[in-house]
Design a protein around this motif. Structure first.
Motif, mmCIF file in Angstrom:
data_model
loop_
_atom_site.group_PDB
_atom_site.id
_atom_site.type_symbol
_atom_site.label_atom_id
_atom_site.label_comp_id
_atom_site.label_asym_id
_atom_site.label_seq_id
_atom_site.Cartn_x
_atom_site.Cartn_y
_atom_site.Cartn_z
ATOM 1 N N LYS A 1 37.238 47.815 28.392
ATOM 2 C CA LYS A 1 37.599 46.036 28.615
ATOM 3 C C LYS A 1 38.634 45.385 29.579
ATOM 4 O O LYS A 1 38.220 44.416 29.499
ATOM 5 N N LYS A 2 39.656 45.837 30.000
ATOM 6 C CA LYS A 2 40.503 45.103 30.551
ATOM 7 C C LYS A 2 39.851 45.025 32.424
ATOM 8 O O LYS A 2 40.757 44.514 32.504
ATOM 9 N N GLU A 3 39.084 45.540 32.488
ATOM 10 C CA GLU A 3 38.203 44.828 34.026
ATOM 11 C C GLU A 3 37.673 44.200 33.871
ATOM 12 O O GLU A 3 35.884 44.111 33.965
ATOM 13 N N ARG A 4 38.128 42.834 34.382
ATOM 14 C CA ARG A 4 36.864 42.021 34.021
ATOM 15 C C ARG A 4 37.173 40.892 35.870
ATOM 16 O O ARG A 4 37.224 39.550 35.318
ATOM 17 N N ARG A 5 36.941 41.588 36.798
ATOM 18 C CA ARG A 5 37.249 41.334 37.495
ATOM 19 C C ARG A 5 35.861 40.435 38.367
ATOM 20 O O ARG A 5 34.088 40.684 37.797
ATOM 21 N N GLY A 6 36.268 38.846 38.191
ATOM 22 C CA GLY A 6 34.511 38.493 38.307
ATOM 23 C C GLY A 6 33.674 37.749 37.362
ATOM 24 O O GLY A 6 33.093 37.549 37.841
ATOM 25 N N ALA A 7 34.278 37.991 36.401
ATOM 26 C CA ALA A 7 34.113 37.829 35.236
ATOM 27 C C ALA A 7 33.821 36.432 34.709
ATOM 28 O O ALA A 7 34.459 35.601 34.665
ATOM 29 N N ASP A 8 32.476 36.267 33.904
ATOM 30 C CA ASP A 8 32.347 34.651 33.822
ATOM 31 C C ASP A 8 32.184 34.777 32.363
ATOM 32 O O ASP A 8 32.560 34.580 31.274
ATOM 33 N N LEU A 9 33.800 34.233 32.110
ATOM 34 C CA LEU A 9 35.005 34.143 30.610
ATOM 35 C C LEU A 9 34.782 32.260 30.821
ATOM 36 O O LEU A 9 35.559 32.179 29.628
ATOM 37 N N MET A 10 34.339 31.314 31.240
ATOM 38 C CA MET A 10 33.812 30.179 30.569
ATOM 39 C C MET A 10 33.782 29.896 29.451
ATOM 40 O O MET A 10 32.558 30.092 29.001
ATOM 41 N N GLY A 11 34.120 28.824 28.957
ATOM 42 C CA GLY A 11 34.912 28.502 28.058
ATOM 43 C C GLY A 11 35.085 29.776 26.523
ATOM 44 O O GLY A 11 34.867 29.375 25.283
ATOM 45 N N ALA A 12 35.253 30.831 26.787
ATOM 46 C CA ALA A 12 35.289 32.171 26.232
ATOM 47 C C ALA A 12 36.517 31.872 25.251
ATOM 48 O O ALA A 12 37.588 30.915 25.261
ATOM 49 N N ARG A 13 36.696 32.712 24.402
ATOM 50 C CA ARG A 13 37.337 32.187 22.438
ATOM 51 C C ARG A 13 37.876 33.902 22.804
ATOM 52 O O ARG A 13 37.843 34.609 22.305
ATOM 53 N N LEU A 14 39.118 33.769 23.870
ATOM 54 C CA LEU A 14 40.590 34.786 23.804
ATOM 55 C C LEU A 14 41.358 34.447 23.449
ATOM 56 O O LEU A 14 42.857 34.826 23.382
ATOM 57 N N LYS A 15 41.766 33.599 22.095
ATOM 58 C CA LYS A 15 42.714 33.186 21.288
ATOM 59 C C LYS A 15 43.124 34.810 21.077
ATOM 60 O O LYS A 15 43.033 35.441 20.465
ATOM 61 N N GLY A 16 45.210 35.006 21.042
ATOM 62 C CA GLY A 16 45.520 36.091 20.598
ATOM 63 C C GLY A 16 44.859 37.384 21.393
ATOM 64 O O GLY A 16 45.167 38.459 21.007
ATOM 65 N N ALA A 17 44.041 37.145 22.851
ATOM 66 C CA ALA A 17 43.392 38.411 23.092
ATOM 67 C C ALA A 17 44.702 39.507 24.090
ATOM 68 O O ALA A 17 45.659 39.160 23.781
ATOM 69 N N ASP A 18 44.116 40.331 23.840
ATOM 70 C CA ASP A 18 45.333 41.394 23.818
ATOM 71 C C ASP A 18 44.466 41.271 26.304
ATOM 72 O O ASP A 18 44.035 42.344 26.366
ATOM 73 N N LEU A 19 45.614 41.116 26.424
ATOM 74 C CA LEU A 19 44.599 41.400 27.984
ATOM 75 C C LEU A 19 45.950 41.971 28.626
ATOM 76 O O LEU A 19 45.820 41.426 30.464
ATOM 77 N N LYS A 20 46.939 42.951 28.307
ATOM 78 C CA LYS A 20 47.972 43.258 29.320
ATOM 79 C C LYS A 20 47.067 44.435 30.538
ATOM 80 O O LYS A 20 46.116 44.900 30.354
ATOM 81 N N GLY A 21 47.549 43.843 31.559
ATOM 82 C CA GLY A 21 47.115 44.563 32.871
ATOM 83 C C GLY A 21 46.209 44.317 32.989
ATOM 84 O O GLY A 21 45.272 45.544 34.011
#
Length: 278
Positions: free
Chosen positions: A187-207
């Protein structure tokens, strides 16, 4: 064109815009279209109507209110003063021939791209985790710096895409070394991902690998982005309120300027809190 920083940051003077030593190149060389970012259309090589004869902006303190949000986002990474004072030896585009002015306008975006690469390479050299590739990074930095000192003709003919491709190999390796052991998982591999308008409030995106990700208007409120790679990520109107960007790699001031944030947003020491944030 950029807003004045709100807080002091470590020196990288050659890679920070100094509008007092530039001839307003970004306000002349670059085109823009009437949109949410600009109130009017302007062709490349045509001075913005807000540019004063002393190369200052006539509405600098009111850019956002007057519909020129794009100007407050832009940053030349110090290319403006390099081209004005070194490449063209202090010759104002107003005082030379039309051909000289056109050449200056052609060279400016080339040097701007090279200076952006120098920003990334400088950051990479400051990362202890990237020590195994420091020698290669130093050589790439010195080669890129040498290119910025080329003649106007040499710069105009430079294949910047090829330079970027070569440097990117090293930046990818740097990213892998810096993020090793942080936030492992698919889930941490988001290279080039389409996350427009994504709800990532409080998301763990470390590294997380967010290179080139589309995060336009994403809700990153309170998200943990420590150690994430954000090179080329589109953060326009992304909400970084109270997010933790400590140790984030390859984030630039223009990306930050395009986002929204708060006094609770934690930033890397090399960047400044945009004055338009709450």
């Amino acid at each position: 064109m950029r807003e004045q920083p709100g807080t002091a940051v470590p020196d990288r003077p050659d890679l920070r815009a100094d509008c007092s030593r530039c001839f307003g190149l970004c306000c002349v060389a670059l085109p823009f279209s009437a949109s949410a970012d600009f109130a009017i259309d302007k062709d490349a090589g045509k001075p913005c109507p807000n540019l004063l004869t002393d190369s200052r902006c006539g509405i600098h303190t009111e850019l956002r209110q007057r519909g020129f949000t794009g100007c407050t986002v832009y940053d030349c990474f110090g290319a403006g003063q390099k081209v004005s004072r070194i490449t063209f030896g202090g010759q104002d585009w107003r005082s030379g021939s039309r051909a000289d002015a056109r050449r200056m306008f052609d060279v400016f975006p080339v040097v701007r791209q090279l200076h952006e690469l120098l920003w990334y390479l400088t950051e990479a050299l400051e990362l202890p985790a990237a020590r195994p590739v420091h020698a290669e990074l130093r050589r790439a930095h010195d080669r890129t710096e040498a290119l910025t000192l080329g003649t106007p003709d040499e710069l105009a003919e430079l294949d910047v895409s090829a330079v970027r491709a070569d440097v990117n190999v090293l930046l990818l390796r740097t990213s892998e070394l810096a993020r090793a052991g942080i936030g492992r998982g698919r889930k941490k591999e988001r290279r080039g991902a389409d996350l427009m308008g994504a709800r990532l409030k409080g998301a763990d995106l470390k590294g997380a690998n967010l290179r080139g990700a589309y995060l336009i208007a994403a809700d990153l409120t309170g998200a943990d982005l420590r150690g994430a790679d954000l090179i080329g990520a589109d953060l326009r109107d992304a909400d970084l309120t109270d997010a933790d960007l400590t140790g984030v790699i390859f984030l630039t001031q223009p990306q930050l300027n395009a986002a929204r944030g708060s006094h609770g947003t934690r930033l890397p020491p090399s960047l400044t809190r945009p004055v338009h944030w709450n």
